[in-house]
Scaffold this motif. Structure first.
Motif, PDB file in Angstrom:
ATOM      1  N   CYS A  25     -56.634  42.228 -35.626  1.00  0.00           N
ATOM      2  CA  CYS A  25     -58.007  42.979 -35.681  1.00  0.00           C
ATOM      3  C   CYS A  25     -58.145  43.715 -36.921  1.00  0.00           C
ATOM      4  O   CYS A  25     -57.278  44.390 -37.133  1.00  0.00           O
ATOM      5  N   THR A  26     -59.181  43.341 -37.759  1.00  0.00           N
ATOM      6  CA  THR A  26     -59.001  43.942 -39.093  1.00  0.00           C
ATOM      7  C   THR A  26     -59.621  45.268 -39.060  1.00  0.00           C
ATOM      8  O   THR A  26     -59.620  45.854 -40.158  1.00  0.00           O
ATOM      9  N   ALA A  27     -60.230  45.669 -38.064  1.00  0.00           N
ATOM     10  CA  ALA A  27     -60.822  47.252 -38.028  1.00  0.00           C
ATOM     11  C   ALA A  27     -59.574  47.971 -37.771  1.00  0.00           C
ATOM     12  O   ALA A  27     -59.581  49.252 -38.198  1.00  0.00           O
ATOM     13  N   CYS A  28     -58.492  47.839 -36.892  1.00  0.00           N
ATOM     14  CA  CYS A  28     -57.530  48.773 -36.525  1.00  0.00           C
ATOM     15  C   CYS A  28     -56.102  48.287 -37.028  1.00  0.00           C
ATOM     16  O   CYS A  28     -55.164  48.904 -36.696  1.00  0.00           O
ATOM     17  N   TRP A  29     -55.992  47.026 -37.336  1.00  0.00           N
ATOM     18  CA  TRP A  29     -54.868  46.333 -37.827  1.00  0.00           C
ATOM     19  C   TRP A  29     -53.978  46.160 -36.540  1.00  0.00           C
ATOM     20  O   TRP A  29     -52.790  45.975 -36.776  1.00  0.00           O
ATOM     21  N   THR A  30     -54.405  45.951 -35.600  1.00  0.00           N
ATOM     22  CA  THR A  30     -53.817  45.591 -34.259  1.00  0.00           C
ATOM     23  C   THR A  30     -53.132  44.053 -34.497  1.00  0.00           C
ATOM     24  O   THR A  30     -54.058  43.276 -34.759  1.00  0.00           O
ATOM     25  N   HIS A  31     -51.922  43.823 -34.033  1.00  0.00           N
ATOM     26  CA  HIS A  31     -51.313  42.162 -34.282  1.00  0.00           C
ATOM     27  C   HIS A  31     -50.657  42.145 -32.760  1.00  0.00           C
ATOM     28  O   HIS A  31     -49.705  43.003 -32.580  1.00  0.00           O
ATOM     29  N   GLN A  32     -50.900  40.807 -32.502  1.00  0.00           N
ATOM     30  CA  GLN A  32     -50.458  40.263 -31.337  1.00  0.00           C
ATOM     31  C   GLN A  32     -50.010  39.119 -31.668  1.00  0.00           C
ATOM     32  O   GLN A  32     -50.617  38.019 -32.388  1.00  0.00           O
ATOM     33  N   ARG A  33     -48.652  38.478 -31.310  1.00  0.00           N
ATOM     34  CA  ARG A  33     -48.338  37.205 -31.406  1.00  0.00           C
ATOM     35  C   ARG A  33     -47.579  36.835 -30.380  1.00  0.00           C
ATOM     36  O   ARG A  33     -46.664  37.384 -29.582  1.00  0.00           O
ATOM     37  N   VAL A  34     -47.995  35.531 -29.742  1.00  0.00           N
ATOM     38  CA  VAL A  34     -47.083  34.872 -28.538  1.00  0.00           C
ATOM     39  C   VAL A  34     -46.701  33.431 -29.093  1.00  0.00           C
ATOM     40  O   VAL A  34     -47.347  33.030 -30.028  1.00  0.00           O
ATOM     41  N   ALA A  35     -45.458  33.198 -28.543  1.00  0.00           N
ATOM     42  CA  ALA A  35     -45.059  31.604 -28.802  1.00  0.00           C
ATOM     43  C   ALA A  35     -44.721  30.979 -27.575  1.00  0.00           C
ATOM     44  O   ALA A  35     -44.214  31.495 -26.712  1.00  0.00           O
ATOM     45  N   GLY A  36     -45.033  29.761 -27.546  1.00  0.00           N
ATOM     46  CA  GLY A  36     -44.408  29.093 -26.384  1.00  0.00           C
ATOM     47  C   GLY A  36     -45.832  28.167 -26.008  1.00  0.00           C
ATOM     48  O   GLY A  36     -47.021  29.195 -25.971  1.00  0.00           O
ATOM     49  N   ARG A  37     -45.843  27.099 -25.336  1.00  0.00           N
ATOM     50  CA  ARG A  37     -47.049  26.427 -25.000  1.00  0.00           C
ATOM     51  C   ARG A  37     -47.715  27.203 -23.915  1.00  0.00           C
ATOM     52  O   ARG A  37     -48.945  27.627 -23.706  1.00  0.00           O
ATOM     53  N   ASP A  38     -46.921  27.474 -22.803  1.00  0.00           N
ATOM     54  CA  ASP A  38     -47.623  28.308 -21.742  1.00  0.00           C
ATOM     55  C   ASP A  38     -48.137  29.612 -21.802  1.00  0.00           C
ATOM     56  O   ASP A  38     -49.035  29.947 -21.690  1.00  0.00           O
ATOM     57  N   LYS A  39     -47.498  30.338 -22.850  1.00  0.00           N
ATOM     58  CA  LYS A  39     -47.637  31.710 -23.281  1.00  0.00           C
ATOM     59  C   LYS A  39     -49.012  31.666 -24.175  1.00  0.00           C
ATOM     60  O   LYS A  39     -49.791  32.401 -23.855  1.00  0.00           O
ATOM     61  N   VAL A  40     -48.940  30.539 -24.970  1.00  0.00           N
ATOM     62  CA  VAL A  40     -50.482  30.538 -25.793  1.00  0.00           C
ATOM     63  C   VAL A  40     -51.413  30.381 -24.946  1.00  0.00           C
ATOM     64  O   VAL A  40     -52.527  30.593 -25.227  1.00  0.00           O
ATOM     65  N   THR A  41     -51.401  29.347 -24.190  1.00  0.00           N
ATOM     66  CA  THR A  41     -52.313  28.659 -23.309  1.00  0.00           C
ATOM     67  C   THR A  41     -52.986  30.056 -22.295  1.00  0.00           C
ATOM     68  O   THR A  41     -54.303  30.239 -22.414  1.00  0.00           O
ATOM     69  N   ASP A  42     -52.017  30.774 -21.878  1.00  0.00           N
ATOM     70  CA  ASP A  42     -52.333  32.138 -21.180  1.00  0.00           C
ATOM     71  C   ASP A  42     -53.183  32.931 -22.047  1.00  0.00           C
ATOM     72  O   ASP A  42     -54.032  33.731 -21.508  1.00  0.00           O
ATOM     73  N   PHE A  43     -52.707  33.189 -23.080  1.00  0.00           N
ATOM     74  CA  PHE A  43     -53.127  34.155 -24.233  1.00  0.00           C
ATOM     75  C   PHE A  43     -54.722  33.701 -24.475  1.00  0.00           C
ATOM     76  O   PHE A  43     -55.423  34.901 -24.599  1.00  0.00           O
ATOM     77  N   VAL A  44     -54.643  32.552 -24.808  1.00  0.00           N
ATOM     78  CA  VAL A  44     -56.323  32.200 -25.113  1.00  0.00           C
ATOM     79  C   VAL A  44     -57.101  32.361 -24.031  1.00  0.00           C
ATOM     80  O   VAL A  44     -58.400  32.704 -24.229  1.00  0.00           O
ATOM     81  N   ARG A  45     -56.677  31.860 -22.824  1.00  0.00           N
ATOM     82  CA  ARG A  45     -57.518  32.080 -21.767  1.00  0.00           C
ATOM     83  C   ARG A  45     -58.071  33.338 -21.496  1.00  0.00           C
ATOM     84  O   ARG A  45     -58.928  33.714 -20.870  1.00  0.00           O
ATOM     85  N   ALA A  46     -57.047  34.546 -21.685  1.00  0.00           N
ATOM     86  CA  ALA A  46     -57.371  35.881 -21.614  1.00  0.00           C
ATOM     87  C   ALA A  46     -58.216  36.218 -22.504  1.00  0.00           C
ATOM     88  O   ALA A  46     -58.676  37.729 -22.337  1.00  0.00           O
TER      89      ALA A  46
END
Length: 67
Positions: A25-46
């Motif tokens: 988020c460029t407004a508040c500089w919050t950064h989140q990172r996830v790695a792994g096929r299942d985690k990325v899929t769930d993260f994007v769906r959310a």
């Protein structure tokens, strides 16, 4: 010049081609990172962009007054 662009970015790195999703988020500089096929899929769906927009401290009424 290198730098971060806000939003959601999905990439693969290394020989194992592990998917990595980054949200910034460029407004508040919050950064989140996830790695792994299942985690990325769930993260994007959310839908992290919409979820964060509702709670972003830079866009809430108090955050906007402080800026």
């Amino acid at each position: 010049m290198t730098g971060w662009i806000g939003g959601l970015q999905i990439s693969r790195t290394g020989r194992g081609q592990t998917p990595i999703a980054d949200f910034l988020c460029t407004a508040c500089w919050t950064h989140q990172r996830v790695a792994g096929r299942d985690k990325v899929t769930d993260f994007v769906r959310a839908n992290p962009i919409t979820d964060h927009r509702a709670t972003c401290p830079a866009t809430t009424t108090q955050g906007a007054k402080a800026a």
